[in-house]
Design an enzyme around this catalytic site. Structure first.
Site, short mmCIF file in Angstrom:
data_model
loop_
_atom_site.label_atom_id
_atom_site.label_comp_id
_atom_site.label_asym_id
_atom_site.label_seq_id
_atom_site.Cartn_x
_atom_site.Cartn_y
_atom_site.Cartn_z
N GLU A 181 -77.47 -58.90 -62.90
CA GLU A 181 -77.03 -58.10 -64.03
C GLU A 181 -78.11 -57.08 -64.39
O GLU A 181 -79.25 -57.18 -63.92
CB GLU A 181 -76.80 -59.05 -65.23
CG GLU A 181 -75.74 -60.11 -65.00
CD GLU A 181 -74.31 -59.60 -65.18
OE1 GLU A 181 -74.04 -58.40 -65.01
OE2 GLU A 181 -73.44 -60.43 -65.50
N ASP A 234 -72.98 -65.40 -54.60
CA ASP A 234 -73.19 -66.00 -55.92
C ASP A 234 -72.22 -67.16 -56.18
O ASP A 234 -71.21 -67.30 -55.47
CB ASP A 234 -73.09 -64.94 -57.03
CG ASP A 234 -71.95 -63.96 -56.84
OD1 ASP A 234 -71.08 -64.22 -56.00
OD2 ASP A 234 -71.91 -62.95 -57.55
N ASN A 239 -70.85 -52.76 -64.99
CA ASN A 239 -72.18 -52.55 -65.58
C ASN A 239 -73.25 -52.37 -64.50
O ASN A 239 -74.44 -52.37 -64.78
CB ASN A 239 -72.56 -53.74 -66.48
CG ASN A 239 -72.66 -55.05 -65.71
OD1 ASN A 239 -72.42 -55.08 -64.50
ND2 ASN A 239 -73.02 -56.12 -66.39
N HIS A 254 -73.76 -54.39 -61.86
CA HIS A 254 -74.31 -55.59 -61.20
C HIS A 254 -73.86 -55.66 -59.74
O HIS A 254 -72.78 -55.19 -59.38
CB HIS A 254 -73.98 -56.88 -61.97
CG HIS A 254 -72.57 -57.33 -61.95
ND1 HIS A 254 -71.93 -57.90 -63.04
CD2 HIS A 254 -71.64 -57.34 -60.95
CE1 HIS A 254 -70.70 -58.22 -62.71
NE2 HIS A 254 -70.49 -57.90 -61.45
C1 F6R Z 1 -68.91 -61.50 -56.75
C2 F6R Z 1 -69.84 -60.38 -56.89
C3 F6R Z 1 -69.66 -59.43 -58.02
C4 F6R Z 1 -68.44 -58.54 -57.81
C5 F6R Z 1 -68.29 -57.56 -58.96
C6 F6R Z 1 -67.05 -56.71 -58.81
O1 F6R Z 1 -69.30 -62.30 -55.65
O2 F6R Z 1 -70.71 -60.25 -56.11
O3 F6R Z 1 -70.82 -58.65 -58.12
O4 F6R Z 1 -68.55 -57.86 -56.61
O5 F6R Z 1 -68.23 -58.24 -60.17
O6 F6R Z 1 -65.92 -57.51 -58.97
P1 F6R Z 1 -64.48 -56.95 -58.60
O7 F6R Z 1 -64.46 -56.75 -57.13
O8 F6R Z 1 -63.56 -58.08 -59.02
O9 F6R Z 1 -64.29 -55.70 -59.37
#
Ligand code: F6R
Length: 246
Positions: free
Chosen positions: A147, A71, A140, A142
């Site tokens: 999302e 992303d 959440n 995602h």
């Molecule tokens: C970012 C991504 C997000 C993160 C998620 C968890 O490339 O794919 O889905 O994996 O927001 O973030 P952290 O690892 O910072 O808790």
């Protein structure tokens, strides 16, 4: 689904790094390239450090490795410290020997976003699909920026970042007033099409959503729950993140 639980994120990340290097070599014995799609965020930071160490030590060549990422924010300059391009370069790609032509980091600066997103799907297919997908998970549920509400058949596309995710991002974003509310993300279908998926979650604040993703009903309320439908997914958890699993 395979679930591995470790004492802490350091142990889990080391184990996953070793497994990935072996997996890469296994894939390259069978075909001419290995396509890896990378996550950003806090969860994979130690993994990437460990990977760099092992790759240097074992002298594994990255010549036939093709990199994508999950992303990117829309409207954030790829060179900006807040971009996921910057993150991936800084945490991994700048430290390994890989040629630019094999790097396909998403750009959030394209004029025709729909066309661009379609071209990413085409490119992934042209390389034979994703062999290894690395994931974290949002509180959440995602994965990438898929999302809650994201459909199982979704592909790479522009999405709205949820308020919940924006508030989490505000802790790390340099200039918290300026967090974009749109991103490009590989879709759920794109992720489910990967041959091997590895999801990391560390810490107590992921325990609830890990339970929902692994043991809850499959559906758009928790996008990570769609991983229950994948044949080759492994969850790498520390004790805390696994603490609510039954
Ligand atoms: C970012 C991504 C997000 C993160 C998620 C968890 O490339 O794919 O889905 O994996 O927001 O973030 P952290 O690892 O910072 O808790």
């Amino acid at each position: 689904m395979k679930v591995s639980v470790f004492e802490n994120k350091e142990e889990g990340s080391k184990d996953l790094a070793l497994l990935l290097v072996n997996k890469i070599q296994e894939v390259l014995l069978k075909k001419s390239n290995c396509v890896i799609s990378l996550a950003t965020g806090s969860s994979p930071i130690i993994l990437y450090k460990e990977l760099i160490k092992i790759l240097k030590f074992k002298r594994v060549s990255f010549k036939n490795i093709i990199i994508f990422n999950l992303d990117e924010f829309i409207g954030v300059d790829p060179n900006s410290i807040n971009s996921y391009n910057y993150y991936i370069n800084n945490h991994l790609l700048n430290h390994i020997n890989i040629s630019n032509e094999n790097i396909n980091l998403l750009s959030g600066n394209k004029k025709n976003i729909i066309e661009y997103c379609n071209s990413i799907e085409t490119k992934i297919k042209k390389y034979g699909g994703i062999d290894i997908q690395i994931l974290g998970i949002g509180r959440n549920g995602h994965i990438g920026f898929n999302e809650p509400g994201s459909k199982k058949n979704s592909l790479t596309r522009k999405v709205k970042i949820s308020r919940d995710s924006i508030s989490v991002l505000s802790k790390d974003f340099k200039n918290a007033n300026n967090i974009p509310d749109e991103a490009i993300t590989l879709g759920i279908n794109t992720i489910l099409s990967a041959k091997n998926v590895y999801l990391m979650a560390w810490g107590l604040n992921k325990a609830e959503i890990i339970k929902e993703a692994l043991e809850g009903s499959i559906g758009v309320a928790c996008p990570a729950s769609f991983l229950q439908l994948h044949n080759d997914v492994e969850f790498y958890l520390d004790k805390n993140a696994s603490s609510k699993l039954s």
